[in-house]
Write a protein that holds these residues in place. Structure first.
Motif, PDB file in Angstrom:
ATOM      1  N   GLY A  12      10.323  -4.702 -23.080  1.00 36.42           N
ATOM      2  CA  GLY A  12       9.360  -5.456 -23.882  1.00 36.42           C
ATOM      3  C   GLY A  12       8.425  -6.357 -23.107  1.00 36.42           C
ATOM      4  O   GLY A  12       7.585  -7.035 -23.698  1.00 36.42           O
ATOM      5  N   SER A  13       8.551  -6.390 -21.768  1.00 32.39           N
ATOM      6  CA  SER A  13       7.677  -7.273 -20.989  1.00 32.39           C
ATOM      7  C   SER A  13       6.234  -6.778 -21.032  1.00 32.39           C
ATOM      8  O   SER A  13       5.969  -5.583 -21.123  1.00 32.39           O
ATOM      9  CB  SER A  13       8.161  -7.386 -19.536  1.00 32.39           C
ATOM     10  OG  SER A  13       8.058  -6.147 -18.867  1.00 32.39           O
ATOM     11  N   GLN A  14       5.323  -7.709 -20.972  1.00 34.05           N
ATOM     12  CA  GLN A  14       3.893  -7.404 -20.947  1.00 34.05           C
ATOM     13  C   GLN A  14       3.491  -7.014 -19.530  1.00 34.05           C
ATOM     14  O   GLN A  14       4.158  -7.391 -18.569  1.00 34.05           O
ATOM     15  CB  GLN A  14       3.079  -8.639 -21.378  1.00 34.05           C
ATOM     16  CG  GLN A  14       3.332  -9.065 -22.807  1.00 34.05           C
ATOM     17  CD  GLN A  14       2.911  -7.985 -23.785  1.00 34.05           C
ATOM     18  OE1 GLN A  14       1.797  -7.483 -23.717  1.00 34.05           O
ATOM     19  NE2 GLN A  14       3.810  -7.604 -24.681  1.00 34.05           N
ATOM     20  N   PRO A  15       2.394  -6.270 -19.371  1.00 34.63           N
ATOM     21  CA  PRO A  15       1.925  -5.979 -18.014  1.00 34.63           C
ATOM     22  C   PRO A  15       1.501  -7.268 -17.313  1.00 34.63           C
ATOM     23  O   PRO A  15       0.921  -8.151 -17.957  1.00 34.63           O
ATOM     24  CB  PRO A  15       0.732  -5.048 -18.222  1.00 34.63           C
ATOM     25  CG  PRO A  15       0.370  -5.146 -19.656  1.00 34.63           C
ATOM     26  CD  PRO A  15       1.543  -5.709 -20.396  1.00 34.63           C
ATOM     27  N   ILE A  16       1.838  -7.386 -16.053  1.00 34.09           N
ATOM     28  CA  ILE A  16       1.447  -8.567 -15.286  1.00 34.09           C
ATOM     29  C   ILE A  16       1.003  -8.144 -13.894  1.00 34.09           C
ATOM     30  O   ILE A  16       1.307  -7.043 -13.446  1.00 34.09           O
ATOM     31  CB  ILE A  16       2.581  -9.612 -15.173  1.00 34.09           C
ATOM     32  CG1 ILE A  16       3.809  -9.010 -14.481  1.00 34.09           C
ATOM     33  CG2 ILE A  16       2.960 -10.182 -16.518  1.00 34.09           C
ATOM     34  CD1 ILE A  16       4.847 -10.035 -14.092  1.00 34.09           C
ATOM     35  N   SER A  17       0.299  -9.041 -13.227  1.00 36.55           N
ATOM     36  CA  SER A  17      -0.117  -8.848 -11.839  1.00 36.55           C
ATOM     37  C   SER A  17       0.346 -10.033 -11.018  1.00 36.55           C
ATOM     38  O   SER A  17       0.477 -11.141 -11.538  1.00 36.55           O
ATOM     39  CB  SER A  17      -1.636  -8.737 -11.740  1.00 36.55           C
ATOM     40  OG  SER A  17      -2.076  -7.562 -12.346  1.00 36.55           O
ATOM     41  N   ALA A  18       0.590  -9.798  -9.740  1.00 35.87           N
ATOM     42  CA  ALA A  18       0.983 -10.863  -8.828  1.00 35.87           C
ATOM     43  C   ALA A  18       0.279 -10.660  -7.500  1.00 35.87           C
ATOM     44  O   ALA A  18       0.096  -9.523  -7.055  1.00 35.87           O
ATOM     45  CB  ALA A  18       2.497 -10.862  -8.620  1.00 35.87           C
ATOM     46  N   ARG A  19      -0.095 -11.748  -6.880  1.00 37.66           N
ATOM     47  CA  ARG A  19      -0.701 -11.678  -5.556  1.00 37.66           C
ATOM     48  C   ARG A  19       0.346 -11.216  -4.555  1.00 37.66           C
ATOM     49  O   ARG A  19       1.483 -11.674  -4.560  1.00 37.66           O
ATOM     50  CB  ARG A  19      -1.235 -13.043  -5.145  1.00 37.66           C
ATOM     51  CG  ARG A  19      -1.812 -13.054  -3.742  1.00 37.66           C
ATOM     52  CD  ARG A  19      -2.319 -14.421  -3.333  1.00 37.66           C
ATOM     53  NE  ARG A  19      -2.602 -14.466  -1.930  1.00 37.66           N
ATOM     54  CZ  ARG A  19      -3.744 -14.068  -1.371  1.00 37.66           C
ATOM     55  NH1 ARG A  19      -4.699 -13.594  -2.134  1.00 37.66           N
ATOM     56  NH2 ARG A  19      -3.931 -14.156  -0.065  1.00 37.66           N
ATOM     57  N   THR A  20      -0.056 -10.306  -3.679  1.00 37.54           N
ATOM     58  CA  THR A  20       0.820  -9.808  -2.626  1.00 37.54           C
ATOM     59  C   THR A  20       0.082  -9.869  -1.299  1.00 37.54           C
ATOM     60  O   THR A  20      -1.056  -9.430  -1.200  1.00 37.54           O
ATOM     61  CB  THR A  20       1.243  -8.346  -2.899  1.00 37.54           C
ATOM     62  OG1 THR A  20       1.833  -8.275  -4.186  1.00 37.54           O
ATOM     63  CG2 THR A  20       2.233  -7.862  -1.857  1.00 37.54           C
TER      64      THR A  20
END
Length: 135
Positions: A12-20
Motif C-alpha cells: 500500500g505504500s505510495q511511490p517515492i523518490s530519494a536522493r542517491t
C-alpha cells in the motif's frame, strides 16, 4: 535519484523518490569496479549507505557482483555482459530474510548509468527500485 514504485517497500505504500549519491572507481587494471552509495532518508526508508564490487572475466564475458549495506543487506551473484548492460542473478539477505534478486546495470551513454533492483517474492520478480545516475 532512486524511485520506488507504489507498494514496493511496504504493501500500500505510495511511490517515492530519494536522493542517491554514487561513486564508482576502476580497480585491478579495469577488470573490477568498486562502488559506494548513499541513499537519503525518506518517510518510509532509513538513510542507507553501502558498497559493491563488480568483477569481470573478459573471455566468457562473465561479471560478478558482491554488495552489502548499512541496514544488513548482503548480495552475491553473477551475470553475462550483453552489449552495454548486465543482469545479475543474485542470492542474499534483505531485512533478515533470504532473497533472490535480479539486478540490472546498463550504460545509457558515456555519463549515464541505469540501475534496476528486483526481488522474487513468490509471484515473479517485482521491481523494488530504479534509478538513473549521471556523472
Amino acid at each position: 535519484s532512486t524511485n520506488f514504485p507504489a507498494g514496493s517497500l511496504v504493501p500500500g505504500s505510495q511511490p517515492i523518490s530519494a536522493r542517491t549519491d554514487l561513486r564508482i572507481k576502476k580497480e585491478f587494471g579495469g577488470f573490477s569496479w568498486h562502488g559506494e552509495f548513499k541513499l537519503a532518508k525518506t518517510a518510509i526508508t532509513s538513510a542507507t549507505s553501502g558498497v559493491f564490487q563488480i568483477g569481470y572475466a573478459a573471455g566468457p564475458k562473465q561479471a560478478t557482483f558482491l554488495s552489502y549495506d548499512s541496514v544488513g543487506a548482503a548480495m552475491m551473484g553473477a551475470g553475462t555482459l550483453a552489449g552495454d548492460s548486465v543482469t545479475f542473478a543474485e542470492e542474499g539477505f534483505l531485512k533478515g530474510t533470504k532473497v533472490s534478486v535480479r539486478e540490472t546495470l546498463a550504460a545509457k551513454g558515456p555519463r549515464k548509468l541505469f540501475h534496476k533492483f528486483e526481488i522474487e517474492q513468490g509471484h515473479g520478480y517485482q521491481v523494488i527500485a530504479e534509478d538513473t545516475c549521471m556523472k
